[in-house]
Design a protein around this motif. Structure first.
Motif, PDB file in Angstrom:
ATOM      1  N   LEU A   1       0.834  -1.214   0.000  1.00  0.00           N
ATOM      2  CA  LEU A   1       0.000   0.000   0.000  1.00  0.00           C
ATOM      3  C   LEU A   1       0.861   1.253   0.000  1.00  0.00           C
ATOM      4  O   LEU A   1       0.558   2.235  -0.691  1.00  0.00           O
ATOM      5  N   LEU A   2       1.942   1.230   0.770  1.00  0.00           N
ATOM      6  CA  LEU A   2       2.853   2.378   0.818  1.00  0.00           C
ATOM      7  C   LEU A   2       3.475   2.644  -0.542  1.00  0.00           C
ATOM      8  O   LEU A   2       3.578   3.799  -0.979  1.00  0.00           O
ATOM      9  N   ASP A   3       3.888   1.583  -1.246  1.00  0.00           N
ATOM     10  CA  ASP A   3       4.482   1.742  -2.582  1.00  0.00           C
ATOM     11  C   ASP A   3       3.498   2.352  -3.566  1.00  0.00           C
ATOM     12  O   ASP A   3       3.909   2.999  -4.543  1.00  0.00           O
ATOM     13  N   GLN A   4       2.190   2.144  -3.330  1.00  0.00           N
ATOM     14  CA  GLN A   4       1.170   2.703  -4.215  1.00  0.00           C
ATOM     15  C   GLN A   4       0.625   4.044  -3.713  1.00  0.00           C
ATOM     16  O   GLN A   4      -0.360   4.547  -4.228  1.00  0.00           O
ATOM     17  N   SER A   5       1.298   4.610  -2.681  1.00  0.00           N
ATOM     18  CA  SER A   5       0.927   5.928  -2.137  1.00  0.00           C
ATOM     19  C   SER A   5      -0.482   5.948  -1.556  1.00  0.00           C
ATOM     20  O   SER A   5      -1.131   6.996  -1.533  1.00  0.00           O
ATOM     21  N   ARG A   6      -0.975   4.831  -1.050  1.00  0.00           N
ATOM     22  CA  ARG A   6      -2.302   4.755  -0.428  1.00  0.00           C
ATOM     23  C   ARG A   6      -2.136   4.940   1.089  1.00  0.00           C
ATOM     24  O   ARG A   6      -2.246   4.007   1.886  1.00  0.00           O
ATOM     25  N   TYR A   7      -1.842   6.173   1.482  1.00  0.00           N
ATOM     26  CA  TYR A   7      -1.435   6.454   2.849  1.00  0.00           C
ATOM     27  C   TYR A   7      -2.589   6.298   3.839  1.00  0.00           C
ATOM     28  O   TYR A   7      -2.378   5.870   4.977  1.00  0.00           O
ATOM     29  N   ALA A   8      -3.800   6.642   3.437  1.00  0.00           N
ATOM     30  CA  ALA A   8      -4.951   6.475   4.333  1.00  0.00           C
ATOM     31  C   ALA A   8      -5.180   4.991   4.640  1.00  0.00           C
ATOM     32  O   ALA A   8      -5.495   4.621   5.778  1.00  0.00           O
ATOM     33  N   ASP A   9      -4.993   4.125   3.622  1.00  0.00           N
ATOM     34  CA  ASP A   9      -5.153   2.689   3.844  1.00  0.00           C
ATOM     35  C   ASP A   9      -4.052   2.153   4.752  1.00  0.00           C
ATOM     36  O   ASP A   9      -4.290   1.223   5.544  1.00  0.00           O
ATOM     37  N   VAL A  10      -2.839   2.699   4.631  1.00  0.00           N
ATOM     38  CA  VAL A  10      -1.751   2.298   5.519  1.00  0.00           C
ATOM     39  C   VAL A  10      -2.114   2.616   6.971  1.00  0.00           C
ATOM     40  O   VAL A  10      -1.929   1.793   7.878  1.00  0.00           O
ATOM     41  N   GLU A  11      -2.626   3.816   7.198  1.00  0.00           N
ATOM     42  CA  GLU A  11      -2.987   4.207   8.565  1.00  0.00           C
ATOM     43  C   GLU A  11      -4.083   3.304   9.113  1.00  0.00           C
ATOM     44  O   GLU A  11      -4.028   2.888  10.280  1.00  0.00           O
ATOM     45  N   GLN A  12      -5.089   2.987   8.295  1.00  0.00           N
ATOM     46  CA  GLN A  12      -6.171   2.122   8.758  1.00  0.00           C
ATOM     47  C   GLN A  12      -5.648   0.728   9.093  1.00  0.00           C
ATOM     48  O   GLN A  12      -6.025   0.121  10.105  1.00  0.00           O
ATOM     49  N   LEU A  13      -4.740   0.197   8.253  1.00  0.00           N
ATOM     50  CA  LEU A  13      -4.160  -1.120   8.512  1.00  0.00           C
ATOM     51  C   LEU A  13      -3.389  -1.117   9.831  1.00  0.00           C
ATOM     52  O   LEU A  13      -3.489  -2.064  10.619  1.00  0.00           O
ATOM     53  N   TYR A  14      -2.619  -0.064  10.073  1.00  0.00           N
ATOM     54  CA  TYR A  14      -1.829   0.011  11.310  1.00  0.00           C
ATOM     55  C   TYR A  14      -2.750   0.050  12.534  1.00  0.00           C
ATOM     56  O   TYR A  14      -2.501  -0.641  13.524  1.00  0.00           O
ATOM     57  N   GLN A  15      -3.802   0.844  12.462  1.00  0.00           N
ATOM     58  CA  GLN A  15      -4.733   0.922  13.594  1.00  0.00           C
ATOM     59  C   GLN A  15      -5.423  -0.425  13.832  1.00  0.00           C
ATOM     60  O   GLN A  15      -5.616  -0.844  14.992  1.00  0.00           O
ATOM     61  N   ASP A  16      -5.770  -1.132  12.739  1.00  0.00           N
ATOM     62  CA  ASP A  16      -6.428  -2.426  12.888  1.00  0.00           C
ATOM     63  C   ASP A  16      -5.495  -3.480  13.471  1.00  0.00           C
ATOM     64  O   ASP A  16      -5.958  -4.463  14.082  1.00  0.00           O
ATOM     65  N   SER A  17      -4.193  -3.326  13.256  1.00  0.00           N
ATOM     66  CA  SER A  17      -3.231  -4.325  13.731  1.00  0.00           C
ATOM     67  C   SER A  17      -2.839  -4.130  15.200  1.00  0.00           C
ATOM     68  O   SER A  17      -2.205  -5.008  15.788  1.00  0.00           O
ATOM     69  N   LEU A  18      -3.189  -2.994  15.808  1.00  0.00           N
ATOM     70  CA  LEU A  18      -2.755  -2.712  17.174  1.00  0.00           C
ATOM     71  C   LEU A  18      -3.217  -3.756  18.190  1.00  0.00           C
ATOM     72  O   LEU A  18      -2.443  -4.138  19.085  1.00  0.00           O
ATOM     73  N   PRO A  19      -4.467  -4.265  18.132  1.00  0.00           N
ATOM     74  CA  PRO A  19      -4.857  -5.303  19.111  1.00  0.00           C
ATOM     75  C   PRO A  19      -3.971  -6.547  19.023  1.00  0.00           C
ATOM     76  O   PRO A  19      -3.617  -7.129  20.054  1.00  0.00           O
ATOM     77  N   MET A  20      -3.620  -6.975  17.803  1.00  0.00           N
ATOM     78  CA  MET A  20      -2.746  -8.144  17.652  1.00  0.00           C
ATOM     79  C   MET A  20      -1.348  -7.846  18.176  1.00  0.00           C
ATOM     80  O   MET A  20      -0.699  -8.702  18.799  1.00  0.00           O
ATOM     81  N   LEU A  21      -0.839  -6.634  17.912  1.00  0.00           N
ATOM     82  CA  LEU A  21       0.480  -6.265  18.416  1.00  0.00           C
ATOM     83  C   LEU A  21       0.495  -6.271  19.942  1.00  0.00           C
ATOM     84  O   LEU A  21       1.457  -6.732  20.569  1.00  0.00           O
ATOM     85  N   ASP A  22      -0.569  -5.775  20.544  1.00  0.00           N
ATOM     86  CA  ASP A  22      -0.652  -5.765  22.008  1.00  0.00           C
ATOM     87  C   ASP A  22      -0.695  -7.178  22.583  1.00  0.00           C
ATOM     88  O   ASP A  22      -0.164  -7.439  23.670  1.00  0.00           O
ATOM     89  N   SER A  23      -1.301  -8.110  21.845  1.00  0.00           N
ATOM     90  CA  SER A  23      -1.424  -9.482  22.357  1.00  0.00           C
ATOM     91  C   SER A  23      -0.083 -10.189  22.420  1.00  0.00           C
ATOM     92  O   SER A  23       0.090 -11.144  23.189  1.00  0.00           O
ATOM     93  N   LEU A  24       0.903  -9.710  21.613  1.00  0.00           N
ATOM     94  CA  LEU A  24       2.235 -10.326  21.617  1.00  0.00           C
ATOM     95  C   LEU A  24       3.227  -9.518  22.435  1.00  0.00           C
ATOM     96  O   LEU A  24       4.432  -9.766  22.370  1.00  0.00           O
ATOM     97  N   ALA A  25       2.745  -8.522  23.165  1.00  0.00           N
ATOM     98  CA  ALA A  25       3.623  -7.619  23.936  1.00  0.00           C
ATOM     99  C   ALA A  25       4.630  -6.988  22.978  1.00  0.00           C
ATOM    100  O   ALA A  25       4.296  -6.638  21.860  1.00  0.00           O
ATOM    101  N   TYR A  26       5.859  -6.843  23.420  1.00  0.00           N
ATOM    102  CA  TYR A  26       6.861  -6.194  22.583  1.00  0.00           C
ATOM    103  C   TYR A  26       7.521  -7.233  21.669  1.00  0.00           C
ATOM    104  O   TYR A  26       8.103  -8.212  22.123  1.00  0.00           O
ATOM    105  N   ASN A  27       7.434  -7.011  20.354  1.00  0.00           N
ATOM    106  CA  ASN A  27       8.004  -7.925  19.378  1.00  0.00           C
ATOM    107  C   ASN A  27       8.425  -7.136  18.145  1.00  0.00           C
ATOM    108  O   ASN A  27       8.134  -5.942  18.007  1.00  0.00           O
ATOM    109  N   GLY A  28       9.104  -7.819  17.221  1.00  0.00           N
ATOM    110  CA  GLY A  28       9.649  -7.147  16.047  1.00  0.00           C
ATOM    111  C   GLY A  28       8.603  -6.579  15.113  1.00  0.00           C
ATOM    112  O   GLY A  28       8.901  -5.682  14.314  1.00  0.00           O
ATOM    113  N   PHE A  29       7.345  -7.070  15.165  1.00  0.00           N
ATOM    114  CA  PHE A  29       6.313  -6.545  14.271  1.00  0.00           C
ATOM    115  C   PHE A  29       5.985  -5.090  14.593  1.00  0.00           C
ATOM    116  O   PHE A  29       5.566  -4.333  13.716  1.00  0.00           O
TER     117      PHE A  29
END
Length: 645
Positions: free
Chosen positions: A93-121
């Motif tokens: 998405l970033l390569d295609q300059s779809r920045y709003a979609d990038v932001e939405q994807l990041y916000q949607d991924s936050l619950p999964m990131l929190d479930s793994l505590a601190y990790n490389g993702f």
């Protein structure tokens, strides 16, 4: 920001296909994708398939988005597999300059990131999201995100993901003009990528491309060119047309920085062609900026403005603030050259709003300079003075910001060392006796004293460096400029003539020079005094600076004689420039003088001609203009290109 690479690679035609085979070839990718999807409908995604998806991202972004969306619908995926797919999808998405979609994807991924505590993702997705914020002009938010992630993660534990974060942060430093900080971050990222042991040639290529960009920004064009060509040689072995288009654009930008506009346009056109093949509209837009700049440098301002108007629509559509601001600032300068001051002001003010939004101090300073030039042409001196002061203040603020960042980095480094010493001393306290405890306290005090002393020394050295740089700039200005008129002096213009001659010998780009002399100047000095004569020379210098073209140079060559250097200019174009200057001088109003006129002789560079003979030709033509009655400009031809003695 180079011609050894095969310039005709992109002009090789595609294989001709019959109508039947063409349809079969067109259906093959879709058939293969359906087969791949059908084989994974039941089973969870494998490590090999994730690797193939990562490779596909560099070749076919739309197909990557389709396949990642399909995989993410499976319920059998682990959290790690989902985050890996989201990372691949985010970068596509970033390569295609779809920045709003990038932001939405990041916000949607936050619950999964929190479930793994601190990790490389956290680092990988944070680098992708921060890059989107940077390109949208939200640079302060991006920098805060990068610094928060850096503070929370150990680079030795996640070296590959940490290198992604440093790469994104280095690009942001480069955009803000903090080139040394960018180089430091890139060197650290390259080191971590090697330590990770991962086979990531695309990531290494991107890091080296960013490093080459810093070389370009710092004026190290030979190193930048060498790096770009090495990257191109590697990319020619891949199908990554998007990355190739980016590198081609960077080479074109490097040539533009050296005023080699013909070369810049050639590379930009190649970049645009590849960007169109992969439907990269942002890449097309940035290439258009360089093409328009080359057209403007050749004097084709209307053509440049038409292309700029079309390109601005693309930048606005994708919310590409940096590109939109830079292009509007260029358009303002071109309208100023056409004396359409209302349009110039509109473009410059629009650029100013965008740079204020992005927080770019360098961009705001450049905008203030262009606005000052526009108001100077309109005679609004009060605004010119105010804008010039604003430009100086913004440049000083940018310098102070960079200085504060360097001091903060040093303080952080010292703090890390201090924390390590304190930890060692605390461990030792449980084993040491009372005498050893007293000794430890003394060592701690000594260490703090050394750190503070070193910090003060660094601050003092930075202050002395600032003073030295300011003095060097003043000395350099005095060495290159005439004290009375502020124009370039004889030594500097001859140096520029030598460089222009070398450029002519390499690329056969024509250029002209002109010698202009004030008519009856001795009578002015004798009748009105030398102070009046100095006033005449100063007024002429201001007129020349206002009315000459953007790429023309003017110098006081001696006494009342001026030398004009006009790059990319034929003899006919030089005649138009000089005749306009002569008419403008004839209409000047100087207190105490009835009328002021000038005479000029001009010449175009010829094959196997050196600088001295070219100046002799112009001088001979000037002599002919004086002999013919003054108040005229005469071109040097073969018949009047001898000595005037």
């Amino acid at each position: 920001m180079a011609t050894a690479t095969d310039l005709n690679r992109l002009s090789v035609p595609y294989w001709r296909l019959s109508s039947c085979s063409h349809r079969v070839a067109a259906l093959l990718p879709a058939a293969l994708s359906l087969w791949l999807l059908s084989t994974t409908a039941v089973h969870a995604i494998t490590t090999e398939q994730l690797h193939q998806l990562e490779q596909l991202r560099h070749q076919d972004r739309p197909q990557t988005l389709i396949q990642t969306a399909h995989y993410l619908e499976q319920s059998s995926l682990s959290v790690e597999q989902r985050l890996t797919l989201l990372d691949i999808r985010c970068n596509a998405l970033l390569d295609q300059s779809r920045y709003a979609d990038v932001e939405q994807l990041y916000q949607d991924s936050l619950p999964m990131l929190d479930s793994l505590a601190y990790n490389g993702f956290w680092l990988a997705l944070g680098a992708c999201y921060g890059s989107a914020l940077d390109r949208e002009g939200r640079t302060q938010t991006a920098m805060m995100l990068f610094e928060q992630l850096q503070a929370q993660f150990d680079p030795s534990r996640y070296p590959y993901q940490y290198s992604l974060l440093l790469s994104a942060k280095a690009n942001l430093h480069g955009y803000r003009g903090e080139y040394q900080a960018s180089v430091t971050a890139l060197n650290h990222a390259i080191k971590l990528l090697h330590q990770s042991g991962r086979d990531a040639p695309q990531q290494m290529m991107q890091l080296r491309n960013s490093m080459a960009n810093n070389y370009k920004y710092m004026g190290l064009y030979d190193k930048a060119e060498q790096s770009y060509l090495q990257i191109l040689a590697w990319l020619e072995q891949t199908d990554d047309h998007l990355s190739t288009a980016v590198v081609l654009y960077n080479i074109a930008s490097m040539h533009e920085a050296q005023s080699e506009y013909d070369q810049s346009k050639l590379w930009a056109q190649r970049s645009k062609q590849l960007a169109q093949q992969v439907d990269d509209q942002i890449g097309v837009a940035y290439a258009n900026v360089l093409i328009a700049s080359a057209d403007a440098a050749a004097g084709h301002y209307q053509q440049a403005l038409q292309l700029a108007e079309h390109t601005t629509v693309i930048f606005d559509r994708f919310n590409e603030i940096d590109g939109a601001a830079a292009l509007r600032l260029k358009a303002a300068s071109w309208y100023n050259q056409l004396q359409d001051y209302q349009a110039a002001l509109a473009q410059a003010e629009a650029a100013q709003r965008l740079y204020l939004q992005s927080g770019s101090l360098t961009g705001q300073a450049k905008t203030a300079k262009v606005l000052a030039e526009i108001y100077l042409n309109q005679g609004e001196l009060n605004r010119v003075i105010a804008l010039t002061q604003l430009q100086i203040a913004l440049n000083q603020q940018a310098f102070d910001t960079d200085l504060n960042n360097q001091i903060a980095a040093m303080q952080a480094k010292f703090q890390v060392n201090q924390d390590a010493i304190e930890k060692q001393l605390l461990d030792y306290r449980y084993q040491a006796q009372q005498a050893q405890l007293q000794k430890r306290n003394w060592q701690l005090t000594s260490g703090i004293t050394i750190v503070v002393s070193l910090l003060l020394c660094v601050i003092l050295l930075l202050w002395l460096l600032n003073r030295s740089n300011k003095l060097s700039k003043k000395l350099e200005h005095s060495a290159h400029h005439d004290a009375l008129t502020g124009l370039y002096n004889r030594r500097y213009i001859r140096h520029q003539l030598t460089q222009e001659l070398a450029r002519y010998q390499r690329h056969q780009q024509p250029f002209c020079i002109a010698l202009v002399d004030v008519d009856n100047f001795k009578n002015i000095n004798d009748q009105f005094g030398h102070s009046q004569g100095d006033q005449v020379l100063t007024a002429l210098a201001e007129l020349f600076l206002r009315h000459l073209r953007q790429n023309d140079l003017c110098a006081r060559y001696g006494g009342e004689e001026f030398l004009l250097l006009m790059p990319h200019t034929s003899l006919q174009e030089a005649e138009i420039v000089l005749e306009r200057l002569r008419q403008d001088v004839a209409t000047m109003q100087i207190s105490g003088l009835t009328q002021l006129t000038i005479s000029g002789g001009y010449a175009q560079i010829r094959h196997q001609q050196d600088i001295d003979s070219l100046i002799t030709c112009a001088d001979s033509a000037l002599y002919q203009a004086k002999f013919a009655g003054r108040n005229r400009c005469i071109a040097a031809r073969d018949g009047n290109c001898g000595s005037n003695k």
